[in-house]
Design an enzyme around this catalytic site. Structure first.
Site, PDB file in Angstrom:
ATOM      1  N   ASN A  48      13.845  18.015 -29.620  1.00 27.56           N
ATOM      2  CA  ASN A  48      14.658  17.202 -30.530  1.00 27.56           C
ATOM      3  C   ASN A  48      14.100  17.252 -31.947  1.00 27.56           C
ATOM      4  OD1 ASN A  48      12.524  15.659 -29.416  1.00 27.56           O
ATOM      5  ND2 ASN A  48      13.628  13.732 -29.609  1.00 27.56           N
ATOM      6  N   GLU A  50      14.760  15.212 -35.478  1.00 30.11           N
ATOM      7  CA  GLU A  50      15.436  14.049 -36.058  1.00 30.11           C
ATOM      8  C   GLU A  50      15.640  14.200 -37.559  1.00 30.11           C
ATOM      9  OE1 GLU A  50      13.132  10.743 -34.539  1.00 30.11           O
ATOM     10  OE2 GLU A  50      14.099  10.955 -32.561  1.00 30.11           O
ATOM     11  N   CYS A  59      19.480  16.518 -30.553  1.00 26.11           N
ATOM     12  CA  CYS A  59      18.822  16.405 -29.250  1.00 26.11           C
ATOM     13  C   CYS A  59      18.181  17.738 -28.869  1.00 26.11           C
ATOM     14  CB  CYS A  59      19.830  16.015 -28.173  1.00 26.11           C
ATOM     15  SG  CYS A  59      20.260  14.265 -28.142  1.00 26.11           S
ATOM     16  N   GLU A  61      18.620  19.419 -26.290  1.00 26.56           N
ATOM     17  CA  GLU A  61      19.617  20.298 -25.677  1.00 26.56           C
ATOM     18  C   GLU A  61      20.388  21.087 -26.743  1.00 26.56           C
ATOM     19  OE1 GLU A  61      19.015  17.172 -25.020  1.00 26.56           O
ATOM     20  OE2 GLU A  61      19.141  16.733 -22.887  1.00 26.56           O
ATOM     21  N   CYS A  92      21.436  13.060 -22.212  1.00 23.05           N
ATOM     22  CA  CYS A  92      22.395  12.032 -22.607  1.00 23.05           C
ATOM     23  C   CYS A  92      23.817  12.551 -22.349  1.00 23.05           C
ATOM     24  CB  CYS A  92      22.199  11.644 -24.073  1.00 23.05           C
ATOM     25  SG  CYS A  92      22.750  12.891 -25.256  1.00 23.05           S
TER      26      CYS A  92
HETATM   27  N1  THU Z   1      17.169  12.826 -26.928  1.00 23.75           N
HETATM   28  C1  THU Z   1      17.238  14.145 -26.597  1.00 23.75           C
HETATM   29  O1  THU Z   1      16.663  15.006 -27.288  1.00 23.75           O
HETATM   30  N2  THU Z   1      17.958  14.500 -25.496  1.00 23.75           N
HETATM   31  C2  THU Z   1      18.559  13.609 -24.656  1.00 23.75           C
HETATM   32  O2  THU Z   1      19.277  14.022 -23.755  1.00 23.75           O
HETATM   33  C3  THU Z   1      18.302  12.177 -24.819  1.00 23.75           C
HETATM   34  C4  THU Z   1      17.831  11.774 -26.174  1.00 23.75           C
HETATM   35  C5  THU Z   1      16.430  12.443 -28.149  1.00 23.75           C
HETATM   36  C6  THU Z   1      17.307  11.998 -29.282  1.00 23.75           C
HETATM   37  C7  THU Z   1      16.327  11.197 -30.123  1.00 23.75           C
HETATM   38  O3  THU Z   1      15.631  12.110 -30.985  1.00 23.75           O
HETATM   39  C8  THU Z   1      15.345  10.644 -29.107  1.00 23.75           C
HETATM   40  O4  THU Z   1      15.557  11.370 -27.909  1.00 23.75           O
HETATM   41  C9  THU Z   1      15.518   9.149 -28.821  1.00 23.75           C
HETATM   42  O5  THU Z   1      16.839   8.884 -28.464  1.00 23.75           O
END
Ligand code: THU
Length: 136
Positions: A48, A50, A59, A61, A92
């Site tokens: 991920n 941000e 994310c 993925e 998610c």
């Molecule tokens: N996150 C992911 O990278 N993948 C997911 O499937 C769930 C959430 C990340 C997004 C954000 O940077 C952090 O987790 C907290 O939500």
């Protein structure tokens, strides 16, 4: 369809953990790593990333799917995702849709409730077929 026993899940989780160590998470402090076997047997990964504009964050993925396209395409056969402790994490909802688009039939996912198929984690999914059916 892929036999779950034919997948080296340990190797996939290790690849997801290695990807997780590259996460850019100054806001949530919640690193995520994802890894998948592509249909040709290579492993694709993502972490991920941000953003100060929180909603724009990517994310793990997203990076994985981008990596799939960038390194030769194909379909996703088996997938694992981990948190900062290397523990299995569920993708998610939005990322289940992302994965579905690029899934091989019967794609397998390492989940908190064991090995599941993409159809189990995203039942009755909307996908390319619905678009095709409408345009016919
Ligand atoms: N996150 C992911 O990278 N993948 C997911 O499937 C769930 C959430 C990340 C997004 C954000 O940077 C952090 O987790 C907290 O939500």
């Amino acid at each position: 369809m892929t036999d779950a026993d034919s997948i080296d899940w340990g190797r996939l989780r290790d690849a997801a953990s290695a990807a997780m160590s590259n996460a850019y998470v100054p806001y949530s402090k919640f690193p995520v790593g994802a890894a998948a076997y592509a249909s040709d047997g290579r492993i694709v990964t993502g972490c991920n990333v941000e953003n100060a504009s929180y909603g724009v964050g990517l994310c793990a993925e997203c990076g994985l799917v981008s990596n799939l396209a960038m390194t030769g395409g194909g379909q996703l056969v088996a997938f694992a995702c981990v948190n900062g402790n290397g523990e299995t994490l569920m993708p998610c909802g939005r990322c289940r849709q992302l994965l579905f688009e690029h899934s091989a039939p019967g794609m397998l996912l390492d989940t908190v409730s064991g090995i599941r198929t993409i159809d189990e984690v995203l039942p009755d999914a909307f996908g390319p077929r619905q678009l095709d059916e409408f345009s016919r």
